[in-house]
Design a protein around this motif. Structure first.
Motif, PDB file in Angstrom:
ATOM      1  N   TYR B  82       0.832  -1.207   0.000  1.00 28.41           N
ATOM      2  CA  TYR B  82       0.000   0.000   0.000  1.00 28.41           C
ATOM      3  C   TYR B  82       0.871   1.263   0.000  1.00 28.41           C
ATOM      4  N   THR B  86       0.579   3.944  -2.911  1.00 27.25           N
ATOM      5  CA  THR B  86      -0.281   5.088  -2.640  1.00 27.25           C
ATOM      6  C   THR B  86       0.193   6.297  -3.467  1.00 27.25           C
ATOM      7  N   SER B  87      -0.728   7.214  -3.727  1.00 31.62           N
ATOM      8  CA  SER B  87      -0.401   8.306  -4.657  1.00 31.62           C
ATOM      9  C   SER B  87       0.832   9.087  -4.211  1.00 31.62           C
ATOM     10  N   ARG B  88       1.118   9.037  -2.895  1.00 27.46           N
ATOM     11  CA  ARG B  88       2.325   9.706  -2.407  1.00 27.46           C
ATOM     12  C   ARG B  88       3.498   8.738  -2.307  1.00 27.46           C
ATOM     13  N   LEU B  97      -2.818   1.210  -7.105  1.00 25.60           N
ATOM     14  CA  LEU B  97      -3.544   0.895  -5.886  1.00 25.60           C
ATOM     15  C   LEU B  97      -5.016   0.606  -6.206  1.00 25.60           C
ATOM     16  N   PHE B  98      -5.589  -0.324  -5.482  1.00 23.73           N
ATOM     17  CA  PHE B  98      -6.979  -0.756  -5.694  1.00 23.73           C
ATOM     18  C   PHE B  98      -7.198  -1.372  -7.069  1.00 23.73           C
ATOM     19  N   MET B 175      -7.652  -7.077   0.973  1.00 28.52           N
ATOM     20  CA  MET B 175      -8.641  -6.089   1.418  1.00 28.52           C
ATOM     21  C   MET B 175      -8.007  -4.703   1.392  1.00 28.52           C
ATOM     22  N   LEU B 176      -6.788  -4.620   1.888  1.00 26.65           N
ATOM     23  CA  LEU B 176      -6.115  -3.327   2.023  1.00 26.65           C
ATOM     24  C   LEU B 176      -5.711  -2.756   0.661  1.00 26.65           C
ATOM     25  N   GLY B 178      -6.451  -4.030  -2.418  1.00 32.79           N
ATOM     26  CA  GLY B 178      -7.450  -4.179  -3.471  1.00 32.79           C
ATOM     27  C   GLY B 178      -8.640  -3.282  -3.205  1.00 32.79           C
ATOM     28  N   GLY B 179      -8.987  -3.158  -1.919  1.00 29.80           N
ATOM     29  CA  GLY B 179     -10.088  -2.280  -1.553  1.00 29.80           C
ATOM     30  C   GLY B 179     -11.453  -2.932  -1.617  1.00 29.80           C
ATOM     31  N   ILE B 181     -13.398  -3.608  -3.980  1.00 30.08           N
ATOM     32  CA  ILE B 181     -14.311  -2.832  -4.827  1.00 30.08           C
ATOM     33  C   ILE B 181     -15.170  -3.781  -5.665  1.00 30.08           C
TER      34      ILE B 181
END
Lengths: 287, 239, 244
Positions: B82, B86-88, B97-98, B175-176, B178-179, B181
């Motif tokens: 993650y 993440t975008s940062r 991500l996701f 879960m973390l 992938g999200g 969705i």
């Protein structure tokens, strides 16, 4: 060497055994010692939503109720759907949830009796400062939802059948929109995770104020729409019907419901959060 | 008990009716976990063999690290991926991500150490005579190494099945990263969590049964393959 | 090739312990050369060095006319002219056929040729009926015969035998000794055999070397060494006084 380690093992096991025996004795002796103290508090099982526990409201008000009524409350914090299921299964004595339609059905089906309004909190729509749907400051949440759908702006939905999720679905329905497509992201997770994902995706989401205030410093999303009447979120307390399940503590459940709606309970709800966030998280509204 | 029976019934019904969403979820579970397994095998088998067969400095420390990583908590693996995506994060610009790709990455992080560690153990369990025999029969270094791997293949297959079992049943990491969705990154395990949280216990059980059935089918496939290729495998007979 | 093996001051140590120290040794071609000695005398170590499976710590080694520099290409080239049968020959998982074909397949021989060669070899050792049997279920004697077929399939110039009969019954041992003799006669294969079995050495050897504590005690033709040992330690071993 082998013998020594074996000996250590045996001594270790013996000690564990002895300690467990002693612990057992201590438990058994407990009632005798408390003979001259007030009678032991009875246990009351409460199923409620994560929002009431996560916000810290229960930690704030329950000790007072326990003192007043001599009950020990066991809190099971789950989603509204699961909390209601627990009530329907007779696993708990009382539920405190926020989904008016599901609550009414719970009572209609005979699982609960004597629902009372307790309080409400409110939701807000948050989003990134870029605001692709141009909804910042919009007073009517229905118009905001229409704009989001028209712009196909990413919107993260809890999608977990929770109270918040039901609230959101209700708004879409009222706005006569069936949210579908890549922009509508159903994550099936809790509020905190949903907030995190929406932040990562720079998407809009519907969030309850308590969670927003608690977590806002971690993320960049900002309030877009708030105060719209459709964003209010009433909580109800419902004792489980003793005629359905004889074993539930109806007396305790009623005591809890009465205390929550009493002048004292209502006052405590209204002052909770003011110290920390500068505003109350829940608005008492018992009649 | 009632819920269990209800779950069984519902599970068969879900499979029978080929529910579009559950089909989608099942397919993604398989895609993600099998991709992760293949990548882990490509990384883990050669690495494990190399660790077992070569003399490198600090080999014991490396092996120990690999063995430790075999017990990496899934959520921690997920968190590492993650933070990377993440975008940062370091690879934020790729917007992974996701996505299923992120889930594969997290599962590789979980599975590769298992494949690597168990492969190393299987190879280390062999004797010098395997190499000696191959070498005296004129095998090249490559051929001899392949023969060593062939002798260790039962252990390597065990490594792969263990790794697959771990990733397909894993929920914390997917879960973390992938999200969960819907129609995008929801897999069987995250569905179970979701259904449980929503109080749909029998649906949760039903999805669990699908998951177990898949694991059973995959293992059956491997076992049949094993039986066919390893006609000459001796098993211990207890009389 | 007159002398396939020339050793000069070969030393091997395991840690601090010196297990082998051979000052001079030349092994002639075409013979059955036997390395005789009690257990732990360093004979297997010596054999493994000559088979290029173990690197010596000191000294110079010449194999099949080449000075050994332990370079990958050289090792493969030299190893492909030699093969080995050990005390408990390791069998790869698979059939007898798979095992005997191993060296041929390593040399990328065509499937047809492999089939013919394996067939010949199995016939030679009388194991044709076991062609498709699981190599790991064979008895000790059968296993050694397969090992010999496997080692000879690649047509080696040198065959190493490390206690080839010490784990099997007498009848099989006699059978295998006959094969060894025949291979040496018909194919002119140089055979280097390690044994602690005095009688076997007597039956097979053209030349014998006696080794103890990693050092050569005595060497010569079988006739000389067995009838008139020069060293007292050899004599003691021949009288059966050395316990092994």
């Amino acid at each position: 060497m082998f013998k020594k380690s074996k000996l250590t093992l045996i001594i270790g096991l013996l000690m564990i055994f002895m300690m467990s025996v002693l612990a057992g004795c201590a438990q058994e002796e407990a009632p005798d010692q408390s003979a001259d103290q007030p009678p032991a508090a009875k246990e009351l099982k409460l199923a409620t939503t994560t929002s009431t526990e996560d916000s810290g409201l229960l930690d704030y008000i329950l000790p007072e109720f326990e003192k007043d009524a001599n009950y020990k409350v066991q809190v099971i914090a789950v989603g509204t759907g699961q909390a209601i299921e627990m009530g329907e299964a007779g696993d708990v004595d009382v539920i405190l949830v926020h989904s008016r339609a599901a609550e009414d059905k719970f009572v209609e089906d005979g699982f609960g009796v004597d629902r009372r309004d307790v309080m409400y909190n409110d939701y807000l729509i948050i989003g990134s400062t870029e605001d692709p749907a141009g909804i910042k400051g919009e007073a009517d949440v229905l118009k905001a939802f229409v704009a989001i759908q028209e712009k196909q702006a990413p919107f993260v939905s809890r999608g977990d059948n929770s109270g918040t999720d039901k609230k959101e679905k209700g708004i879409w329905k009222k706005a006569e929109i069936t949210p579908e497509g890549d922009w509508y992201i159903e994550v099936g997770q809790g509020m905190g995770d949903t907030f995190r994902m929406a932040d990562e995706k720079k998407a809009y989401t519907l969030i309850d104020r308590a969670t927003y205030l608690a977590l806002k410093d971690n993320y960049q999303l900002e309030p877009m729409v708030e105060g719209s009447p459709d964003l209010l979120n009433p909580y109800g307390v419902i004792p489980v019907n003793p005629e359905k399940y004889a074993h539930v503590d109806f007396e305790g459940a009623t005591a809890f419901a009465e205390w929550l709606t009493s002048e004292k309970g209502q006052q405590m709800i209204g002052e909770f959060g003011v110290d920390e966030y500068g505003q109350a998280l829940f608005v008492p509204d018992a009649k | 008990m009632e819920i269990l029976v209800q779950g069984l019934k519902e599970g068969f019904l879900l499979i029978w009716q080929m529910d579009a969403e559950i089909f989608d979820v099942t397919l993604l579970s398989l895609q993600v976990s099998l991709t992760a397994l293949v990548l882990s095998a490509l990384i883990g088998v050669p690495l494990g063999a190399a660790l077992a067969l070569t003399k490198v400095r600090g080999k014991q420390v490396i092996l120990n690290t690999v063995y430790t990583l075999m017990g990496l908590p899934p959520v921690l693996a997920g968190l590492l991926v993650y933070l990377l995506l993440t975008s940062r994060g370091l690879l934020g610009q790729y917007e992974l991500l996701f996505t299923p790709a992120a889930m594969v990455m997290a599962q590789v992080l979980l599975a590769a150490p298992i494949v690597c560690g168990l492969t190393a153990r299987a190879v280390l369990a062999l004797n010098q005579e395997v190499y000696d025999t191959a070498a005296t029969l004129g095998a090249t270094r490559r051929q001899a190494t392949l023969s060593i791997m062939r002798e260790a293949r039962m252990g390597i297959i065990a490594a792969l099945t263990t790794a697959l079992g771990r990733v397909i049943a894993e929920v914390g990491a997917v879960m973390l990263v992938g999200g969960n969705i819907r129609w995008s990154t929801r897999v069987l395990t995250t569905s179970i969590v979701l259904e449980t949280r929503m109080g749909n216990f029998s649906t949760a059980i039903a999805i669990g049964i699908i998951l177990l059935t898949i694991s059973f089918a995959i293992n059956l496939f491997i076992l049949t393959l094993e039986k066919r290729t390893f006609r000459y495998e001796n098993t211990i007979q207890i009389t | 090739m007159k002398t396939p093996f020339k050793l000069h001051n070969i030393v091997k140590r395991y840690g601090e312990r010196e297990v082998l120290n051979i000052d001079q040794l030349s092994i002639p071609a075409g013979n059955i050369y036997t390395i005789l000695g009690p257990n732990g005398s360093g004979k297997s170590t010596l054999l493994r060095i000559m088979a290029l499976l173990l690197v010596n710590d000191e000294g110079q080694l010449e194999v099949l006319g080449e000075k050994v520099i332990w370079q990958k290409g050289q090792l493969l080239r030299l190893r492909r002219q030699m093969s080995m049968v050990t005390q408990t020959s390791f069998m790869f998982q698979g059939s007898v056929y798979y095992n005997v074909a191993y060296g041929l397949r390593a040399r990328q021989m065509s499937a047809k040729k492999v089939r013919r060669q394996v067939g010949e070899m199995l016939e030679m050792v009388g194991m044709t009926a076991y062609r498709d049997a699981d190599a790991r279920t064979l008895s000790g004697g059968e296993r050694q015969k397969v090992a010999i077929a496997r080692a000879l399939a690649v047509n080696p110039r040198v065959l190493f035998l490390d206690e080839p009969t010490s784990n099997i019954d007498l009848a099989s041992a006699t059978d295998i000794e006959n094969h060894i003799r025949q291979i040496n006669k018909q194919r002119k294969t140089t055979i280097i055999m390690v044994t602690h079995n005095l009688f076997q050495a007597r039956r097979l050897a053209d030349e014998v070397m006696f080794i103890s504590d990693g050092r050569i005690i005595e060497k010569g033709t079988a006739e000389e060494l067995f009838s008139q040992p020069r060293d007292e330690r050899t004599a003691a071993f021949l009288r059966g006084e050395t316990v092994f």
